[in-house]
Design a protein around this motif. Structure first.
Motif, PDB file in Angstrom:
ATOM      1  N   LEU A 275      74.284  24.221  -0.751  1.00  0.00           N
ATOM      2  CA  LEU A 275      74.658  22.946  -0.150  1.00  0.00           C
ATOM      3  C   LEU A 275      76.123  22.952   0.264  1.00  0.00           C
ATOM      4  O   LEU A 275      76.475  22.554   1.378  1.00  0.00           O
ATOM      5  CB  LEU A 275      74.377  21.801  -1.120  1.00  0.00           C
ATOM      6  CG  LEU A 275      74.808  20.402  -0.704  1.00  0.00           C
ATOM      7  CD1 LEU A 275      74.127  19.995   0.593  1.00  0.00           C
ATOM      8  CD2 LEU A 275      74.477  19.411  -1.819  1.00  0.00           C
ATOM      9  N   GLU A 276      76.991  23.422  -0.622  1.00  0.00           N
ATOM     10  CA  GLU A 276      78.417  23.497  -0.286  1.00  0.00           C
ATOM     11  C   GLU A 276      78.657  24.396   0.914  1.00  0.00           C
ATOM     12  O   GLU A 276      79.429  24.057   1.817  1.00  0.00           O
ATOM     13  CB  GLU A 276      79.214  23.995  -1.494  1.00  0.00           C
ATOM     14  CG  GLU A 276      79.300  22.984  -2.614  1.00  0.00           C
ATOM     15  CD  GLU A 276      79.964  23.556  -3.857  1.00  0.00           C
ATOM     16  OE1 GLU A 276      80.655  24.585  -3.759  1.00  0.00           O
ATOM     17  OE2 GLU A 276      79.782  22.957  -4.931  1.00  0.00           O
ATOM     18  N   ALA A 277      78.002  25.539   0.941  1.00  0.00           N
ATOM     19  CA  ALA A 277      78.155  26.465   2.061  1.00  0.00           C
ATOM     20  C   ALA A 277      77.631  25.839   3.356  1.00  0.00           C
ATOM     21  O   ALA A 277      78.253  25.974   4.415  1.00  0.00           O
ATOM     22  CB  ALA A 277      77.424  27.777   1.769  1.00  0.00           C
TER      23      ALA A 277
ATOM     24  N   LEU B  85      65.552  28.463 -14.382  1.00  0.00           N
ATOM     25  CA  LEU B  85      66.062  29.440 -13.411  1.00  0.00           C
ATOM     26  C   LEU B  85      67.370  28.988 -12.755  1.00  0.00           C
ATOM     27  O   LEU B  85      67.850  29.637 -11.840  1.00  0.00           O
ATOM     28  CB  LEU B  85      65.006  29.700 -12.335  1.00  0.00           C
ATOM     29  CG  LEU B  85      63.740  30.400 -12.821  1.00  0.00           C
ATOM     30  CD1 LEU B  85      62.698  30.451 -11.718  1.00  0.00           C
ATOM     31  CD2 LEU B  85      64.050  31.793 -13.342  1.00  0.00           C
ATOM     32  N   ARG B  86      67.907  27.870 -13.229  1.00  0.00           N
ATOM     33  CA  ARG B  86      69.168  27.328 -12.723  1.00  0.00           C
ATOM     34  C   ARG B  86      69.122  27.058 -11.221  1.00  0.00           C
ATOM     35  O   ARG B  86      70.050  27.369 -10.473  1.00  0.00           O
ATOM     36  CB  ARG B  86      70.333  28.241 -13.063  1.00  0.00           C
ATOM     37  CG  ARG B  86      70.503  28.428 -14.543  1.00  0.00           C
ATOM     38  CD  ARG B  86      71.597  29.402 -14.861  1.00  0.00           C
ATOM     39  NE  ARG B  86      71.971  29.182 -16.236  1.00  0.00           N
ATOM     40  CZ  ARG B  86      73.217  29.186 -16.653  1.00  0.00           C
ATOM     41  NH1 ARG B  86      74.186  29.423 -15.827  1.00  0.00           N
ATOM     42  NH2 ARG B  86      73.489  28.968 -17.909  1.00  0.00           N
ATOM     43  N   ALA B  87      68.016  26.473 -10.799  1.00  0.00           N
ATOM     44  CA  ALA B  87      67.825  26.167  -9.386  1.00  0.00           C
ATOM     45  C   ALA B  87      68.879  25.186  -8.877  1.00  0.00           C
ATOM     46  O   ALA B  87      69.337  25.301  -7.741  1.00  0.00           O
ATOM     47  CB  ALA B  87      66.429  25.612  -9.145  1.00  0.00           C
ATOM     48  N   ALA B  88      69.275  24.231  -9.706  1.00  0.00           N
ATOM     49  CA  ALA B  88      70.277  23.256  -9.279  1.00  0.00           C
ATOM     50  C   ALA B  88      71.584  23.945  -8.903  1.00  0.00           C
ATOM     51  O   ALA B  88      72.227  23.581  -7.905  1.00  0.00           O
ATOM     52  CB  ALA B  88      70.511  22.219 -10.378  1.00  0.00           C
ATOM     53  N   GLU B  89      71.967  24.945  -9.667  1.00  0.00           N
ATOM     54  CA  GLU B  89      73.192  25.686  -9.378  1.00  0.00           C
ATOM     55  C   GLU B  89      73.087  26.418  -8.034  1.00  0.00           C
ATOM     56  O   GLU B  89      74.004  26.378  -7.221  1.00  0.00           O
ATOM     57  CB  GLU B  89      73.445  26.685 -10.507  1.00  0.00           C
ATOM     58  CG  GLU B  89      74.698  27.491 -10.383  1.00  0.00           C
ATOM     59  CD  GLU B  89      74.854  28.439 -11.563  1.00  0.00           C
ATOM     60  OE1 GLU B  89      75.134  29.619 -11.321  1.00  0.00           O
ATOM     61  OE2 GLU B  89      74.671  27.987 -12.719  1.00  0.00           O
ATOM     62  N   VAL B  90      71.959  27.062  -7.810  1.00  0.00           N
ATOM     63  CA  VAL B  90      71.733  27.789  -6.551  1.00  0.00           C
ATOM     64  C   VAL B  90      71.762  26.820  -5.373  1.00  0.00           C
ATOM     65  O   VAL B  90      72.409  27.078  -4.351  1.00  0.00           O
ATOM     66  CB  VAL B  90      70.386  28.546  -6.590  1.00  0.00           C
ATOM     67  CG1 VAL B  90      70.039  29.133  -5.239  1.00  0.00           C
ATOM     68  CG2 VAL B  90      70.420  29.629  -7.651  1.00  0.00           C
TER      69      VAL B  90
ATOM     70  N   ARG C 143      66.400  33.192  -4.253  1.00  0.00           N
ATOM     71  CA  ARG C 143      67.222  34.231  -3.600  1.00  0.00           C
ATOM     72  C   ARG C 143      67.328  33.983  -2.105  1.00  0.00           C
ATOM     73  O   ARG C 143      68.389  34.174  -1.512  1.00  0.00           O
ATOM     74  CB  ARG C 143      66.650  35.620  -3.867  1.00  0.00           C
ATOM     75  CG  ARG C 143      67.136  36.243  -5.147  1.00  0.00           C
ATOM     76  CD  ARG C 143      66.895  37.746  -5.214  1.00  0.00           C
ATOM     77  NE  ARG C 143      65.539  38.176  -4.926  1.00  0.00           N
ATOM     78  CZ  ARG C 143      64.524  38.160  -5.790  1.00  0.00           C
ATOM     79  NH1 ARG C 143      64.718  37.729  -7.030  1.00  0.00           N
ATOM     80  NH2 ARG C 143      63.329  38.584  -5.439  1.00  0.00           N
ATOM     81  N   LEU C 144      66.237  33.551  -1.498  1.00  0.00           N
ATOM     82  CA  LEU C 144      66.273  33.267  -0.064  1.00  0.00           C
ATOM     83  C   LEU C 144      67.155  32.065   0.250  1.00  0.00           C
ATOM     84  O   LEU C 144      67.844  32.049   1.270  1.00  0.00           O
ATOM     85  CB  LEU C 144      64.857  33.039   0.473  1.00  0.00           C
ATOM     86  CG  LEU C 144      63.975  34.281   0.546  1.00  0.00           C
ATOM     87  CD1 LEU C 144      62.553  33.900   0.910  1.00  0.00           C
ATOM     88  CD2 LEU C 144      64.546  35.284   1.538  1.00  0.00           C
ATOM     89  N   VAL C 145      67.134  31.065  -0.613  1.00  0.00           N
ATOM     90  CA  VAL C 145      68.017  29.907  -0.415  1.00  0.00           C
ATOM     91  C   VAL C 145      69.464  30.361  -0.471  1.00  0.00           C
ATOM     92  O   VAL C 145      70.300  29.946   0.336  1.00  0.00           O
ATOM     93  CB  VAL C 145      67.751  28.810  -1.466  1.00  0.00           C
ATOM     94  CG1 VAL C 145      68.847  27.761  -1.461  1.00  0.00           C
ATOM     95  CG2 VAL C 145      66.389  28.168  -1.240  1.00  0.00           C
ATOM     96  N   ARG C 146      69.763  31.241  -1.389  1.00  0.00           N
ATOM     97  CA  ARG C 146      71.142  31.699  -1.596  1.00  0.00           C
ATOM     98  C   ARG C 146      71.617  32.659  -0.510  1.00  0.00           C
ATOM     99  O   ARG C 146      72.741  32.557  -0.032  1.00  0.00           O
ATOM    100  CB  ARG C 146      71.251  32.368  -2.965  1.00  0.00           C
ATOM    101  CG  ARG C 146      72.664  32.826  -3.282  1.00  0.00           C
ATOM    102  CD  ARG C 146      72.753  33.418  -4.651  1.00  0.00           C
ATOM    103  NE  ARG C 146      72.896  32.317  -5.606  1.00  0.00           N
ATOM    104  CZ  ARG C 146      72.664  32.421  -6.892  1.00  0.00           C
ATOM    105  NH1 ARG C 146      72.245  33.544  -7.406  1.00  0.00           N
ATOM    106  NH2 ARG C 146      72.840  31.394  -7.684  1.00  0.00           N
ATOM    107  N   ARG C 147      70.761  33.600  -0.108  1.00  0.00           N
ATOM    108  CA  ARG C 147      71.247  34.675   0.756  1.00  0.00           C
ATOM    109  C   ARG C 147      70.432  34.931   2.015  1.00  0.00           C
ATOM    110  O   ARG C 147      70.678  35.907   2.702  1.00  0.00           O
ATOM    111  CB  ARG C 147      71.296  35.973  -0.040  1.00  0.00           C
ATOM    112  CG  ARG C 147      72.340  35.998  -1.109  1.00  0.00           C
ATOM    113  CD  ARG C 147      72.462  37.368  -1.699  1.00  0.00           C
ATOM    114  NE  ARG C 147      71.311  37.707  -2.515  1.00  0.00           N
ATOM    115  CZ  ARG C 147      71.269  37.649  -3.827  1.00  0.00           C
ATOM    116  NH1 ARG C 147      72.326  37.257  -4.481  1.00  0.00           N
ATOM    117  NH2 ARG C 147      70.195  37.984  -4.487  1.00  0.00           N
TER     118      ARG C 147
END
Length: 122
Positions: free
Chosen positions: A93-95, A83-88, A49-53
């Protein structure tokens, strides 16, 4: 409110300090450090969650912890995949690529570690 701003900043600094401590635990030679992250039902989802937001430097610190786990613990890989970490990580990475500049070392490091995570996780 103006009084809430220093409290939020203080909270953010505490979270960053806590993540630095967790990174030290994850990179230590003691196997219990990595086992904590893999065995805890909340640690890895919170890091994702921290990686994402998260707000800098939290995503970078969280990503570094996840990289240490993925790189140094075979038990962590199935959990990260479930936990689908690769997707997160790919989304982050794109952002990061969209907003990072060549002069921003922290952003460049984030991009590098995220690319490595994508390779590790497949």
């Amino acid at each position: 409110t103006p009084a809430a701003a220093p409290a939020l900043l203080h909270h953010h600094e505490l979270r960053a300090a806590a993540l630095r401590g967790l990174l030290a635990v994850a990179t230590s030679s003691a196997p219990q450090g990595k086992a904590y992250f893999v065995g805890s039902p909340r640690a890895v989802p919170l890091l994702l969650r921290l990686v994402r937001r998260g707000r800098a430097p939290l995503p970078s610190l969280a990503l570094n912890i996840l990289w240490v786990l993925a790189h140094g613990s075979q038990r962590a890989l199935p959990l990260l995949r479930r936990l689908r970490a690769a997707e997160v990580v790919r989304e982050a990475l794109e952002a990061a690529r969209e907003v990072s500049s060549v002069e921003d070392e922290e952003a460049q490091h984030f991009v590098f570690v995220a690319e490595q995570m994508c390779i590790i996780l497949g």
